[in-house]
Design an enzyme around this catalytic site. Structure first.
Site, short mmCIF file in Angstrom:
data_model
loop_
_atom_site.label_atom_id
_atom_site.label_comp_id
_atom_site.label_asym_id
_atom_site.label_seq_id
_atom_site.Cartn_x
_atom_site.Cartn_y
_atom_site.Cartn_z
CB CYS B 35 13.33 3.23 2.39
SG CYS B 35 13.93 4.83 1.90
CB CYS B 104 6.66 0.21 10.51
SG CYS B 104 8.17 -0.57 9.93
#
Lengths: 393, 129
Positions: B35, B104
């Site tokens: 990813c 994130c």
């Protein structure tokens, strides 16, 4: 600033800006109007058509102005598909690493009943003509292969593919958005349809053209007035078209010298970046656009690389997921067999005609610095160096 | 508008608490290379306090900035407080993240929680008290 993202867009040339400004100020008439002010715009429009046709060895009537490369791609594919459907041929061949303007149109056509075969582009990023031939079926109506890839710059064997298509009686379209103005592109190559975009060769954005060989029936995407021989409605953007012609004439006029300089600079850049351990060039080293360099660096991610290069005044791009706005990295890098881990750490540098050796060396030094810095706190890099993970590159 | 806030760019350009703690007693690693984001947090916890924290991150600008900000938010704090850290707090401390980059901050929260769990299983000291 060192601008190394010419595959994204180019700065307009002085000739293109001058032409466009003078047209905006004086030649702003409607080319469909009867009076002389309108007819002057019409003359300029037709002169631009002649100039562009001359550069690619076509007839002026084979050039249709569009809003850019994406529209030209859409219209080329939709036209060939409509023609095929009328003859009961509903199979299209293309490649896995086309621009999304082609791939997404093909997806839409699949929903409308077409069958699509996407050819492998192999590790070197090149289509094999024999594989095109093998993929052609009785019901194939179109082959679409880009002239040169927008990310890795590989130049496809267009003449060979065109010859095969001609022999088999299948229409052949090529997306030449990255190629035109940079390498020789000529109707003699044998394509039936070609897409081009002005802003990739120092022309303005929002304008491009579709070349359709005489006799290839076009389907309208935009219905309305009778502009562009009735195949693309809408009042012509004469200033942009004239600027596109000026830009193309200029780049085509200096193509050989530009290509020689850029190829030397490109190879210097490749040599320099190769010295970074665990890196690899993406795409064939020889059959590539003079301005294209594309590398993968193991253990780092592309977006952070771009941001730090930006801090050093270098504009570049990457095929990492974070720069694409999706979870997957570039479909082009995946198509040439790069695994996700490595594809995230890609960097595309597309240099311009005016790049200098000193700038190339500055880019090399900057990339080395940034890659080393990011690897310094990358947990993947730590595992690779410690032998807990195997290097891919 | 710029892609990121000035805070994000500051933490990206000058990340705080970067590196490794050799004698860490809690280590958490989350995300995966597929990813494009991996975060690793190293904690040194003594007497219920996060005495030291360091991170390593493979990822985009906001992943690096989120890791950096998260370490600042937990350094010197009691474990029971650190346990409460949310991704939202990390993102807010960075003056926001673009929507598609919120994951994130989630990774930063998860990395810290993974490190706390590692501390618990290594030391047998419950992090719930």
């Amino acid at each position: 600033m060192i601008y190394a993202d010419n595959a994204a867009t180019t700065k307009m040339s002085e000739a293109a800006v001058r032409t466009m400004v003078s047209m905006l100020e004086e030649g702003w008439g409607n080319a469909s109007s009867l009076y002389s002010h309108g007819q002057r715009a019409k003359e300029i429009l037709e002169k631009a058509r002649e100039d562009i046709a001359a550069v690619i060895g076509a007839e002026p009537r084979e050039i249709y102005f569009t809003s850019g490369g994406s529209e030209a791609d859409n219209q080329a594919l939709r036209s060939a598909a409509a023609f095929g459907r009328r003859k009961g041929k509903m199979h299209i061949i293309s490649t896995a690493f086309e621009h999304h303007a082609v791939l997404h149109t093909l997806k839409a056509l699949e929903k409308e009943g077409f069958a699509v075969t996407l050819l492998d582009v192999h590790e070197n990023g090149l289509v094999v003509p024999a594989e095109v031939e093998a993929a052609i079926r009785e019901d194939t109506c179109l082959v679409s292969v880009m002239y040169a890839n927008n990310e890795i710059g590989t130049i496809q064997p267009i003449r060979e593919i065109a010859a095969i298509c001609k022999e088999k009686g299948v229409l052949f379209h090529t997306d030449a958005v990255q190629a035109l103005g940079h390498i020789p592109v000529n109707a003699e190559d044998g394509f039936d349809l070609l897409s081009a975009s002005a802003h990739k060769f120092h022309g303005p954005k929002g304008v491009g053209f579709l070349y359709a060989r005489k006799g290839v029936p076009l389907t309208n995407l935009i219905e309305g007035g009778a502009q562009e021989r009735g195949k693309r409605a809408g009042t012509e953007n004469v200033p942009a078209v004239a600027a596109m012609a000026a830009a193309l004439q200029e780049t085509a006029g200096h193509m050989a010298e530009n290509a020689a300089h850029m190829t030397a600079m490109r190879d210097r850049l490749i040599e320099g970046l190769k010295q970074i351990p665990h890196s690899a060039l993406n795409g064939d080293a020889e059959k590539r656009l003079p301005g294209n360099v594309n590398f993968c660096f193991e253990g780092i991610e592309g977006e952070s690389l771009l941001l730090l290069l930006d801090d050093k005044g270098i504009c570049a791009s990457s095929g990492s997921a974070c720069t694409s706005g999706s979870l997957d990295p570039s479909h082009v890098l995946l198509a040439i067999g790069r695994v996700h881990d490595v594809a995230h750490g890609s960097l595309r540098l597309s240099i311009g005609e005016d790049i200098t050796e000193a700038q190339i060396d500055e880019i090399i030094a900057a990339v080395k610095d940034v890659v080393t810095y990011l690897r310094g706190f990358s947990p993947i890099w730590r595992d690779l160096v410690a032998g807990k993970k195997e290097f891919i590159l | 508008m710029a892609l990121y806030s000035e805070k994000v760019m500051d933490h990206f350009r000058n990340p705080r608490n970067v590196g490794v703690i050799e004698d860490a007693n809690g280590i958490g690693e989350v995300g995966n290379a597929k990813c494009g984001d991996i975060m690793k947090m190293y904690l040194k916890i003594e007497n219920g306090i996060v005495e030291d924290v360091k991170f390593e991150t493979f990822g985009c600008g906001s992943a690096i900035a989120s890791s950096s900000m998260a370490t600042e938010l937990i350094k010197g704090k009691p474990v029971k407080e650190v346990r409460q850290l949310t991704n939202k707090a990390v993102a807010e401390a960075l003056d926001g993240l673009p929507d598609y980059k919120m994951h994130c901050s989630v990774l930063a929260e998860e990395a810290i929680k993974a490190a706390l769990e590692d501390y618990q299983s290594r030391t047998g000291i419950s992090i719930d008290e």
